[in-house]
Design a protein around this motif. Sequence first.
Motif, PDB file in Angstrom:
ATOM      1  N   VAL A 167       0.848  -1.193   0.000  1.00 27.17           N
ATOM      2  CA  VAL A 167       0.000   0.000   0.000  1.00 27.17           C
ATOM      3  C   VAL A 167       0.880   1.238   0.000  1.00 27.17           C
ATOM      4  N   ASP A 168       0.291   2.371  -0.452  1.00 24.44           N
ATOM      5  CA  ASP A 168       1.038   3.633  -0.383  1.00 24.44           C
ATOM      6  C   ASP A 168       1.226   4.053   1.073  1.00 24.44           C
ATOM      7  N   ARG A 169       0.100   4.086   1.807  1.00 28.20           N
ATOM      8  CA  ARG A 169       0.147   4.466   3.208  1.00 28.20           C
ATOM      9  C   ARG A 169      -0.645   3.460   4.040  1.00 28.20           C
ATOM     10  N   ILE A 170      -0.134   3.181   5.211  1.00 32.84           N
ATOM     11  CA  ILE A 170      -0.781   2.247   6.127  1.00 32.84           C
ATOM     12  C   ILE A 170      -1.869   2.985   6.884  1.00 32.84           C
ATOM     13  N   THR A 171      -3.101   2.517   6.750  1.00 33.07           N
ATOM     14  CA  THR A 171      -4.249   3.167   7.374  1.00 33.07           C
ATOM     15  C   THR A 171      -5.077   2.135   8.131  1.00 33.07           C
ATOM     16  N   ASP A 172      -6.154   2.606   8.738  1.00 33.96           N
ATOM     17  CA  ASP A 172      -7.068   1.676   9.401  1.00 33.96           C
ATOM     18  C   ASP A 172      -7.672   0.692   8.407  1.00 33.96           C
ATOM     19  N   ASP A 173      -7.867   1.133   7.153  1.00 36.30           N
ATOM     20  CA  ASP A 173      -8.388   0.219   6.127  1.00 36.30           C
ATOM     21  C   ASP A 173      -7.412  -0.934   5.884  1.00 36.30           C
ATOM     22  N   THR A 174      -6.113  -0.636   5.937  1.00 32.79           N
ATOM     23  CA  THR A 174      -5.102  -1.681   5.772  1.00 32.79           C
ATOM     24  C   THR A 174      -5.230  -2.720   6.878  1.00 32.79           C
ATOM     25  N   LEU A 175      -5.420  -2.234   8.096  1.00 31.87           N
ATOM     26  CA  LEU A 175      -5.556  -3.145   9.237  1.00 31.87           C
ATOM     27  C   LEU A 175      -6.848  -3.948   9.152  1.00 31.87           C
ATOM     28  N   ASP A 176      -7.917  -3.310   8.648  1.00 35.15           N
ATOM     29  CA  ASP A 176      -9.174  -4.032   8.450  1.00 35.15           C
ATOM     30  C   ASP A 176      -8.977  -5.191   7.471  1.00 35.15           C
ATOM     31  N   LEU A 177      -8.228  -4.936   6.398  1.00 34.62           N
ATOM     32  CA  LEU A 177      -7.953  -5.966   5.402  1.00 34.62           C
ATOM     33  C   LEU A 177      -7.187  -7.122   6.038  1.00 34.62           C
ATOM     34  N   MET A 178      -6.160  -6.811   6.809  1.00 32.04           N
ATOM     35  CA  MET A 178      -5.379  -7.854   7.461  1.00 32.04           C
ATOM     36  C   MET A 178      -6.250  -8.709   8.363  1.00 32.04           C
ATOM     37  N   GLU A 179      -7.126  -8.065   9.103  1.00 32.79           N
ATOM     38  CA  GLU A 179      -7.984  -8.814  10.027  1.00 32.79           C
ATOM     39  C   GLU A 179      -8.948  -9.716   9.274  1.00 32.79           C
ATOM     40  N   ARG A 180      -9.469  -9.248   8.126  1.00 28.97           N
ATOM     41  CA  ARG A 180     -10.364 -10.094   7.327  1.00 28.97           C
ATOM     42  C   ARG A 180      -9.624 -11.313   6.790  1.00 28.97           C
ATOM     43  N   VAL A 181      -8.405 -11.088   6.317  1.00 33.41           N
ATOM     44  CA  VAL A 181      -7.611 -12.210   5.802  1.00 33.41           C
ATOM     45  C   VAL A 181      -7.283 -13.188   6.921  1.00 33.41           C
ATOM     46  N   ALA A 182      -6.904 -12.653   8.082  1.00 31.76           N
ATOM     47  CA  ALA A 182      -6.578 -13.523   9.219  1.00 31.76           C
ATOM     48  C   ALA A 182      -7.787 -14.346   9.638  1.00 31.76           C
ATOM     49  N   ASP A 183      -8.945 -13.720   9.657  1.00 32.21           N
ATOM     50  CA  ASP A 183     -10.162 -14.439  10.042  1.00 32.21           C
ATOM     51  C   ASP A 183     -10.511 -15.541   9.042  1.00 32.21           C
TER      52      ASP A 183
END
Length: 211
Positions: free
Chosen positions: A48-64
Amino acid sequence: MVRPVSVAVLAGDPLTGQGAVAHLRTRFEVCVLGNDRVAEAEVVLILVDRITDDTLDLMERVADGSAGREARFVLVGDGVRERHLLRAITSGLVSVIPRREADFDRIVRAIVGVHEGRLEMPGIALGWLVAQLRAVRQDVLEPNGLTPSGLETREVDVLGLLADGLSTGEIAQRLNYSERTVKNIIHGVLTRLKLRNRTHAVAFAVRAGAL
């Protein structure tokens, strides 16, 4: 030859993602999976260009949605903040690399390093983690008589004296415990951690950094 690490690539920009996939497919260290197999990947590379809350949301969805395995992430992007880092680690973040430092050699090193427990982190991020660990130790572990290794303080004391070659009677005298208490402490460590004997317990404490 070492088995290649399976990796899936998720990118905020499709062209960046396609370029990364094309390069990674030339590297023998990794095996690139399609986006329909993200849940099977040993490592997920997020660009990603910048790490944001959306980036963390994506990680959590993938982890789940990971297929019965603990997700591991290598994150490339700028603007990481302490709150981002601590949240991401709970989802399985292993390495975070600023974009300006993210050549493919370093990215591949970070991906392969997952199996070796190696981290790729900016210095400031490591500083945040160290500060967090200190806070946990001071505010949570020490008040409850625990250590970062998972051993109680008195267990560390007993194992340290065992490592010095003292008998249970000598340990009891040194720590002002009864010999029965010392034996119970040793038995508790062996049972809880499923260790074979006292030597194994001492070795565990050394590897865990408690001694």
